[in-house]
Motif scaffolding. Structure first.
Motif, PDB file in Angstrom:
ATOM      1  N   MET A  85       0.922  -1.371  -0.112  1.00 53.98           N
ATOM      2  CA  MET A  85       0.080  -0.028   0.086  1.00 53.98           C
ATOM      3  C   MET A  85       0.975   1.316  -0.176  1.00 53.98           C
ATOM      4  SD  MET A  85      -3.291  -0.680  -0.127  1.00 53.98           S
ATOM      5  CE  MET A  85      -4.491  -1.916   0.217  1.00 53.98           C
ATOM      6  N   LEU A  86       0.251   2.449  -0.453  1.00 51.54           N
ATOM      7  CA  LEU A  86       1.078   3.569  -0.788  1.00 51.54           C
ATOM      8  C   LEU A  86       1.662   3.964   0.590  1.00 51.54           C
ATOM      9  CD1 LEU A  86       0.090   6.481  -2.892  1.00 51.54           C
ATOM     10  CD2 LEU A  86       0.598   6.986  -0.547  1.00 51.54           C
ATOM     11  N   LEU A  87       0.964   4.028   1.683  1.00 48.16           N
ATOM     12  CA  LEU A  87       1.328   4.625   2.983  1.00 48.16           C
ATOM     13  C   LEU A  87       2.179   3.861   3.717  1.00 48.16           C
ATOM     14  CD1 LEU A  87      -2.031   6.450   4.001  1.00 48.16           C
ATOM     15  CD2 LEU A  87      -0.100   7.526   2.965  1.00 48.16           C
ATOM     16  N   ASP A  88       2.529   2.551   3.136  1.00 49.23           N
ATOM     17  CA  ASP A  88       3.573   1.784   3.920  1.00 49.23           C
ATOM     18  C   ASP A  88       4.876   2.196   4.044  1.00 49.23           C
ATOM     19  OD1 ASP A  88       1.376   0.103   4.625  1.00 49.23           O
ATOM     20  OD2 ASP A  88       1.947  -1.376   3.043  1.00 49.23           O
ATOM     21  N   SER A  89       5.318   3.135   3.089  1.00 52.54           N
ATOM     22  CA  SER A  89       6.672   3.586   2.776  1.00 52.54           C
ATOM     23  C   SER A  89       6.602   5.149   3.155  1.00 52.54           C
ATOM     24  CB  SER A  89       7.204   3.264   1.468  1.00 52.54           C
ATOM     25  OG  SER A  89       6.348   3.963   0.532  1.00 52.54           O
ATOM     26  N   SER A  90       7.692   5.603   3.652  1.00 55.07           N
ATOM     27  CA  SER A  90       7.918   7.165   3.976  1.00 55.07           C
ATOM     28  C   SER A  90       9.089   7.666   3.234  1.00 55.07           C
ATOM     29  CB  SER A  90       7.998   7.529   5.273  1.00 55.07           C
ATOM     30  OG  SER A  90       6.652   7.175   5.967  1.00 55.07           O
ATOM     31  N   PHE A 134      -7.908  15.909  -9.087  1.00 61.26           N
ATOM     32  CA  PHE A 134      -6.684  15.572  -9.312  1.00 61.26           C
ATOM     33  C   PHE A 134      -5.926  16.320 -10.622  1.00 61.26           C
ATOM     34  CE2 PHE A 134      -9.396  12.751 -11.555  1.00 61.26           C
ATOM     35  CZ  PHE A 134      -8.763  12.846 -12.983  1.00 61.26           C
ATOM     36  N   GLU A 135      -4.872  16.644 -10.563  1.00 58.62           N
ATOM     37  CA  GLU A 135      -4.325  17.480 -11.860  1.00 58.62           C
ATOM     38  C   GLU A 135      -3.378  16.884 -12.804  1.00 58.62           C
ATOM     39  OE1 GLU A 135      -3.578  21.929 -10.553  1.00 58.62           O
ATOM     40  OE2 GLU A 135      -2.574  20.902  -8.961  1.00 58.62           O
ATOM     41  N   SER A 136      -3.286  15.402 -12.680  1.00 56.68           N
ATOM     42  CA  SER A 136      -2.829  14.636 -13.514  1.00 56.68           C
ATOM     43  C   SER A 136      -3.108  13.065 -13.405  1.00 56.68           C
ATOM     44  CB  SER A 136      -1.105  14.734 -13.480  1.00 56.68           C
ATOM     45  OG  SER A 136      -0.789  14.012 -12.070  1.00 56.68           O
ATOM     46  N   PHE A 137      -2.751  12.311 -14.591  1.00 58.63           N
ATOM     47  CA  PHE A 137      -3.181  10.926 -14.180  1.00 58.63           C
ATOM     48  C   PHE A 137      -2.245  10.280 -13.175  1.00 58.63           C
ATOM     49  CE2 PHE A 137      -4.151  11.044 -18.953  1.00 58.63           C
ATOM     50  CZ  PHE A 137      -5.742  11.149 -18.634  1.00 58.63           C
ATOM     51  N   THR A 138      -0.885  10.868 -12.902  1.00 58.03           N
ATOM     52  CA  THR A 138      -0.235  10.322 -11.792  1.00 58.03           C
ATOM     53  C   THR A 138      -1.093  10.654 -10.397  1.00 58.03           C
ATOM     54  OG1 THR A 138       1.617  10.644 -12.997  1.00 58.03           O
ATOM     55  CG2 THR A 138       1.981  10.234 -10.784  1.00 58.03           C
ATOM     56  N   GLU A 139      -1.497  11.680 -10.151  1.00 61.61           N
ATOM     57  CA  GLU A 139      -2.372  12.160  -9.027  1.00 61.61           C
ATOM     58  C   GLU A 139      -3.610  11.098  -9.078  1.00 61.61           C
ATOM     59  OE1 GLU A 139      -3.206  16.053  -8.296  1.00 61.61           O
ATOM     60  OE2 GLU A 139      -1.047  16.798  -8.342  1.00 61.61           O
ATOM     61  N   ARG A 140      -4.397  10.886 -10.262  1.00 60.00           N
ATOM     62  CA  ARG A 140      -5.511  10.024 -10.047  1.00 60.00           C
ATOM     63  C   ARG A 140      -4.977   8.629  -9.765  1.00 60.00           C
ATOM     64  NH1 ARG A 140      -7.887   8.436 -15.799  1.00 60.00           N
ATOM     65  NH2 ARG A 140      -6.072   7.312 -15.974  1.00 60.00           N
ATOM     66  N   THR A 141      -3.803   8.108 -10.078  1.00 58.33           N
ATOM     67  CA  THR A 141      -3.435   6.537  -9.697  1.00 58.33           C
ATOM     68  C   THR A 141      -3.170   6.772  -8.271  1.00 58.33           C
ATOM     69  OG1 THR A 141      -2.140   6.384 -11.722  1.00 58.33           O
ATOM     70  CG2 THR A 141      -1.747   5.099  -9.749  1.00 58.33           C
ATOM     71  N   CYS A 142      -2.582   7.852  -7.610  1.00 56.16           N
ATOM     72  CA  CYS A 142      -2.453   8.132  -6.197  1.00 56.16           C
ATOM     73  C   CYS A 142      -3.538   7.915  -5.576  1.00 56.16           C
ATOM     74  CB  CYS A 142      -1.749   9.499  -5.982  1.00 56.16           C
ATOM     75  SG  CYS A 142      -1.477   9.856  -4.211  1.00 56.16           S
ATOM     76  N   LEU A 143      -4.816   8.557  -5.856  1.00 55.54           N
ATOM     77  CA  LEU A 143      -5.993   8.480  -5.274  1.00 55.54           C
ATOM     78  C   LEU A 143      -6.504   7.247  -5.575  1.00 55.54           C
ATOM     79  CD1 LEU A 143      -7.841  11.887  -6.566  1.00 55.54           C
ATOM     80  CD2 LEU A 143      -6.973  11.405  -4.277  1.00 55.54           C
ATOM     81  N   MET A 144      -6.519   6.591  -6.105  1.00 63.58           N
ATOM     82  CA  MET A 144      -6.669   4.929  -6.453  1.00 63.58           C
ATOM     83  C   MET A 144      -5.909   4.323  -5.351  1.00 63.58           C
ATOM     84  SD  MET A 144      -7.721   3.965 -10.405  1.00 63.58           S
ATOM     85  CE  MET A 144      -5.977   4.745 -11.167  1.00 63.58           C
TER      86      MET A 144
END
Length: 248
Positions: free
Chosen positions: A1-6, A75-85
């Motif tokens: 998961m995204l938040l597993d790393s800092s 979101f302002e980019s497809f990368t941000e959209r991926t982050c939201l997913m």
């Protein structure tokens, strides 16, 4: 998961410079000292920047419906959209806001920083997320991220830089997006899934009682929710290996 790393703060990074924080809550703009932000519900704040669109714009802006939260987030980019997913599929995330603050540094820096996302976690902790494709993280971006990481460390907030380097990851998440719907959501995880290691096809066969399609959908739903871990940087197929996510 995204938040597993800092994002790791370099050892030679001192405490963040004294700064001010601007935010907008219920259509009222505020500016406070950074020392006074602990109790501010940034997850409910409005974006401090607009998301304008114009013909020929290089980055795509829009709104994504977060099923887990029952709301749209910008979101302002497809990368941000991926982050939201990724945030939508994380069971620890209870609230998300887009660009809810300006961090105005207290030194002679002419620019502030508006982190891309703020998330509230189930245990009450806060997480700040910046989004930048890996190939676009230059020295200036690293300095900004280091400084923001120090700011978050001093507030005991989690700080993550989402930096995907493959379009395959986004394609896999967009495929899995359909399996977040309630019809595929497993209230009780089948016993056959617990401790499983193998391919998606093997798991669907283990679960099957004659309706393999529904059990494939259940497998994909469990990958979406993080119950099963798969390498999402390679194309998903029935031969993809998955494993039970150990918890506790």
């Amino acid at each position: 998961m995204l938040l597993d790393s800092s994002w790791q703060v370099p050892r030679d990074t001192c405490d963040a410079a004294p700064c001010r924080v601007e935010y907008e809550l219920h259509a009222v703009r505020y500016e406070v000292d950074a020392a006074d932000v602990a109790d501010i519900p940034f997850e409910h704040c409005d974006p401090v920047r607009a998301f304008p669109a114009w013909p020929g714009k290089r980055h795509y802006s829009g709104l994504l419906w977060l099923e887990s939260l029952g709301k749209h987030v910008g979101f302002e980019s497809f990368t941000e959209r991926t982050c939201l997913m990724e945030l939508d599929r994380d069971p620890e995330v209870t609230a998300v806001s887009s660009q809810p603050m300006w961090i105005r540094w207290g030194d002679d820096s002419p620019r502030g920083h508006a982190p891309d996302y703020f998330a509230r976690l189930r245990d009450g902790r806060a997480a700040v997320i910046d989004v930048r494709p890996l190939q676009l993280i230059d020295d200036d971006a690293r300095r900004q991220f280091d400084r923001t990481a120090a700011f978050c460390r001093d507030r005991d907030w989690k700080y993550v830089v989402f930096a995907p380097d493959a379009q395959v990851h986004d394609a896999n998440l967009r495929f899995l997006l359909r399996y977040r719907d309630a019809q595929w959501r497993a209230t009780d995880v089948p016993e056959q899934v617990r401790g499983f290691r193998g391919t998606i096809r093997e798991l669907a066969g283990r679960l099957s009682d004659g309706d393999e399609v529904d059990h494939l959908a259940l497998c994909f739903a469990l990958i979406w929710s993080g119950v099963l871990i798969a390498d999402l940087d390679t194309p998903l197929s029935l031969r993809t290996h998955v494993r039970w996510r150990e918890t506790g």
